[in-house]
Design an enzyme around this catalytic site. Structure first.
Site, PDB file in Angstrom:
ATOM      1  N   CYS A 397       0.821  -1.212   0.000  1.00  0.00           N
ATOM      2  CA  CYS A 397       0.000   0.000   0.000  1.00  0.00           C
ATOM      3  C   CYS A 397       0.859   1.267   0.000  1.00  0.00           C
ATOM      4  CB  CYS A 397      -0.911   0.027   1.222  1.00  0.00           C
ATOM      5  SG  CYS A 397      -2.247  -1.178   1.217  1.00  0.00           S
ATOM      6  N   MET A 398       2.005   1.213   0.662  1.00  0.00           N
ATOM      7  CA  MET A 398       2.838   2.407   0.836  1.00  0.00           C
ATOM      8  C   MET A 398       3.756   2.664  -0.353  1.00  0.00           C
ATOM      9  SD  MET A 398       3.954   2.473   4.842  1.00  0.00           S
ATOM     10  CE  MET A 398       4.997   1.005   4.729  1.00  0.00           C
TER      11      MET A 398
END
Length: 407
Positions: A397-398
């Protein structure tokens, strides 16, 4: 690297990635506004920053060039014309179309240099940051229940979602919730106007659509197969739209649409399913039905430019067929234990970032899942995660991969 965007797999050696280092925006979450800002808790910024720096350094130590979302945006908005257009769109989408608040906000932001302006857009603009000059309006703004005229963007460190690199291009995504829509507005300016990308990449889909899609649901399984989740934040209409564009370009010939439970704990496909090697995947067992089934549709282009669609419920068979594999190794989050699996999935035990075939970055707190990955022959780089994980997103996600080596 001949092209700035080159992503034809989930597992090819990662060479370039876009990140956002968390800033004061996550300190501008308040308990009564957590739900609106899509958070379940408030990360402690100093430790969150240290953890993110550890994550970025882990990537650099493994040969990955790290670009920062905020720096790319500041480069674009150093051009006064792009900056003025962006601010007009930003304020319009925030509901400031005319009047004293609009004019004061515009004047305040235009008088910051580009880097400070970008930082303030992420941080949010408080009522007390500007002088509305009209006493009644100033009093009303300061006495409201919420101290921000422009909301902070605390989800911005999850750079996967506002855009997704696919092949030689990107989808710039229509985000589902208002709390994240300004992020993809910034993305659109970066990929349209930054010198690194301008006129050099395909924009498969802009954010200027009614139907939503987010990057956590977009997985590039091979140089001809995509998987896209139908989830809480991605609609099937968006998937068929992007499939048409990509099929027409001739870069991919298969899109596997996977329907996952529509809830906050499993908000995107990559929170329950990721690819970690040519024939190995992580999966959260609760994504499947009691009969171990999941709805999937296989999309192909037809000769007349349309799309054919076939429904299946055995995801393993679908993957083996699409990827030409005889066997698949599914590594179950938390070993499928009824307590460990949901706990580690809540902290993104399935949200692995693959940086080379069989080599991943994970959160250290998911130690059961990490040990299982090692037992299945995966090289695991653990990064610290006590605060970053409070945002409900993991290493995949990051990160927004921009360039991967071909397999």
């Amino acid at each position: 690297m001949e092209s700035p965007i080159h992503v034809y797999s989930e597992i090819g050696k990662l060479k370039r990635v876009m990140l956002h280092r968390p800033g004061r925006e996550i300190e501008n979450i308040t308990p009564d506004r957590m739900e609106n800002l899509l958070f379940d808790d408030i990360p402690y910024l100093p430790i969150a920053v240290d953890e993110h720096d550890d994550f970025a350094q882990t990537l650099r130590d493994n040969g990955v060039e790290t670009l920062y979302f905020e720096d790319l945006a500041a480069d674009v908005f150093s051009d006064e014309g792009y900056r003025d257009r962006f601010l007009d769109e930003l304020l319009d989408e925030a509901g400031f179309r005319i009047g004293a608040c609009h004019d004061a906000l515009l004047d305040y932001l235009k008088n910051l240099d580009s880097a400070d302006m970008v930082k303030k857009v992420f941080d949010g603009v408080r009522n007390t940051d500007i002088d509305l000059k009209i006493p009644d309006l100033q009093s009303a703004a300061q006495d409201g229940d919420w101290p921000f005229l422009l909301n902070p963007l605390p989800n911005a460190y999850f750079t996967r979602d506002p855009q997704a690199a696919i092949g030689s291009g990107v989808s710039v995504n229509k985000m589902t919730y208002p709390a994240r829509q300004a992020e993809s507005l910034i993305s659109q300016y970066i990929f349209r106007y930054h010198p690194m990308f301008k006129d050099k990449v395909n924009i498969w889909r802009s954010r200027d659509h009614r139907h939503n899609i987010e990057g956590g649901d977009e997985l590039v399984l091979s140089d001809h197969v995509l998987a896209i989740g139908v989830s809480q934040r991605t609609q099937s209409r968006s998937i068929t739209d992007i499939a048409r564009k990509i099929f027409a370009a001739g870069e991919f010939d298969t899109v596997i649409t996977i329907a996952i439970p529509k809830n906050h704990a499993m908000m995107h496909l990559d929170t329950v399913f990721t690819m970690v090697n040519r024939d190995q995947f992580t999966m959260h067992p609760e994504a499947l039905s009691a009969d171990r089934e999941i709805d999937a549709w296989i999309l192909h282009p037809t000769k007349d430019g349309d799309i054919s669609m076939r429904h299946e419920t055995d995801l393993m068979s679908v993957l083996k067929e699409a990827l030409d594999l005889s066997e698949i190794d599914i590594i179950t989050t938390g070993g499928g234990d009824p307590i460990v699996a949901p706990r580690e999935q809540w902290n993104d035990g399935s949200n692995t970032l693959t940086i080379a075939p069989g080599e991943v970055v994970t959160y250290d707190r998911n130690y059961v899942s990490n040990q299982l990955l090692r037992e299945h022959g995966i090289l695991v780089h653990e990064v610290r995660s006590s605060e970053l994980s409070r945002g409900r997103g993991g290493p995949r996600c990051m990160s927004c991969p921009l360039y991967r080596e071909d397999l």
